[in-house]
Design an enzyme around this catalytic site. Structure first.
Site, PDB file in Angstrom:
ATOM      1  CG  LEU A 149      25.045 -25.905 -28.607  1.00  0.00           C
ATOM      2  CD1 LEU A 149      25.069 -24.862 -27.514  1.00  0.00           C
ATOM      3  CD2 LEU A 149      26.280 -25.800 -29.484  1.00  0.00           C
ATOM      4  CB  CYS A 150      22.465 -32.609 -28.329  1.00  0.00           C
ATOM      5  SG  CYS A 150      21.221 -31.961 -27.211  1.00  0.00           S
ATOM      6  CG  HIS A 151      28.058 -34.275 -26.517  1.00  0.00           C
ATOM      7  ND1 HIS A 151      27.522 -33.446 -25.566  1.00  0.00           N
ATOM      8  CD2 HIS A 151      29.363 -33.922 -26.657  1.00  0.00           C
ATOM      9  CE1 HIS A 151      28.465 -32.618 -25.130  1.00  0.00           C
ATOM     10  NE2 HIS A 151      29.593 -32.886 -25.770  1.00  0.00           N
ATOM     11  CG  MET A 154      19.143 -32.308 -24.161  1.00  0.00           C
ATOM     12  SD  MET A 154      17.822 -31.277 -23.475  1.00  0.00           S
ATOM     13  CE  MET A 154      16.909 -30.856 -24.958  1.00  0.00           C
ATOM     14  CD  GLU A 155      20.206 -37.652 -26.319  1.00  0.00           C
ATOM     15  OE1 GLU A 155      21.074 -37.215 -27.098  1.00  0.00           O
ATOM     16  OE2 GLU A 155      20.135 -37.292 -25.113  1.00  0.00           O
ATOM     17  CG  ASP A 181       0.394 -35.425 -38.670  1.00  0.00           C
ATOM     18  OD1 ASP A 181      -0.196 -34.544 -39.343  1.00  0.00           O
ATOM     19  OD2 ASP A 181       0.859 -36.467 -39.173  1.00  0.00           O
TER      20      ASP A 181
END
Length: 344
Positions: free
Chosen positions: A75-77, A111-112, A126
């Site tokens: 749902l992120c733009h 969110m980014e 990792d």
């Protein structure tokens, strides 16, 4: 309670329509920590891991993750990112990750920034799993955000330790503070560490001064952001980043010499309202007593609003001298700046 913006009236997930929102400058800062072993931290700092270029690889992964956020989170733009910066710091058993994302648009970049931290942290995992398969990525969280209707937001600071709270109470009044005083204590114990180093920003050298400052400040009961690492030419942006949210204290290291690229004092003076020349002079004098070339440091100290800003040299010895000068006077200085403390 506020309504959930990503759910419609029928309870179905939706992508929020932001077409009516004005474009504004948006900035978000997020952080997290990879909990591992002292052996792994030492190997990463010395570039001695079996998989080489650990930090450079994780940095690139974090930047790429930020760019892919709209593909990873449904749902992120899609955003036109103007900048993504991923920085690392160290404690004895953790590698800290901090990401800053910027854009100009109708919706935020929280969110980014969070995705950059998460992907960089997973890449660190990792890279180190051959030595420590039990490493854990912790505390991925938003620190600050700017822009839009709600303007500036800063994550509420964590409670200081009981020992730190007790020591601060003695400085302020000699008694244990009530809830209101405790809130004031929390506000007065926020700090940001900024490193001016072109090599460390490019990943070609490992900074050893920022982590020392962060560890010392944490031991003094501060909630610490950073080390934020910026190239010498970008130190003005580093100071602007550090001053977001109005921390009680900002300490810089590096960029104080006579080299043409050393610009920390000039960038610092540009944000100061008042200087504290005695603090800077005391740091120089302590260094010069042992190392005559310390007199070449042009570091300054002063007040940017209610934030104390102090420049330290970019050497381990210079940082050690700075800590020795600041430790006995810091509590009283911060109390005075906050409007308390006496002059006895």
């Amino acid at each position: 309670m506020s309504e959930l913006s990503h759910v419609d009236r029928e309870g179905r997930a939706r992508m929020v329509d932001v077409s009516a929102k004005a474009d504004t400058a948006r900035i978000a800062v997020a952080a997290g920590e990879l909990q591992t072993t002292a052996e792994v931290v030492a190997l990463v700092r010395a570039e001695g891991m079996p998989k080489a270029d650990v930090l450079s690889t994780a940095r690139l992964a974090g930047i790429a993750g930020a760019k892919k956020t709209s593909e990873l989170i449904p749902l992120c733009h899609q955003l036109a990112l103007s900048s993504v910066k991923v920085e690392f710091g160290f404690t004895e058993t953790t590698i800290t990750v901090e990401a800053t994302a910027k854009t100009t648009g109708p919706t935020g970049v929280e969110m980014e920034a969070l995705t950059a931290v998460a992907v960089a942290g997973l890449t660190l995992h990792d890279m180190v799993k051959a030595v420590d398969p039990a490493a854990v990525m912790n505390g991925v969280r938003l620190l600050t955000k700017e822009g839009g209707k709600h303007g500036h937001w800063v994550r509420p600071e964590t409670e200081p330790s009981g020992e730190a709270l007790s020591r601060l109470a003695q400085v302020d009044s000699g008694s244990v503070p009530d809830a209101g005083q405790a809130a004031s204590v929390r506000d007065s114990r926020s700090a940001v560490v900024v490193v001016a180093s072109t090599g460390a920003a490019a990943g070609t050298r490992v900074d050893t001064t920022g982590p020392v400052l962060a560890e010392w400040l944490t031991a003094q009961g501060f909630s610490v952001r950073g080390p934020l690492v910026y190239a010498d030419a970008d130190i003005a942006a580093g100071l602007a980043d550090a001053l977001l949210g109005g921390p009680a204290l900002v300490i810089t290291t590096g960029g104080t010499g006579a080299s043409p690229t050393d610009a920390t004092p000039e960038a610092t003076r540009a944000v100061l309202d008042r200087e504290l020349p005695g603090v800077a002079d005391a740091i120089r004098q302590r260094g010069t007593a042992k190392f005559p070339l310390a007199a070449l440091s042009r570091g300054v100290a002063g007040l940017a609003g209610h934030t104390v800003v102090v420049n330290l040299p970019g050497s381990p010895g210079g940082v050690k001298d700075g800590i020795a000068v600041l430790e006995p006077l810091l509590d009283h200085l911060l109390a005075q700046v906050a409007g308390g403390g006496d002059h006895e």
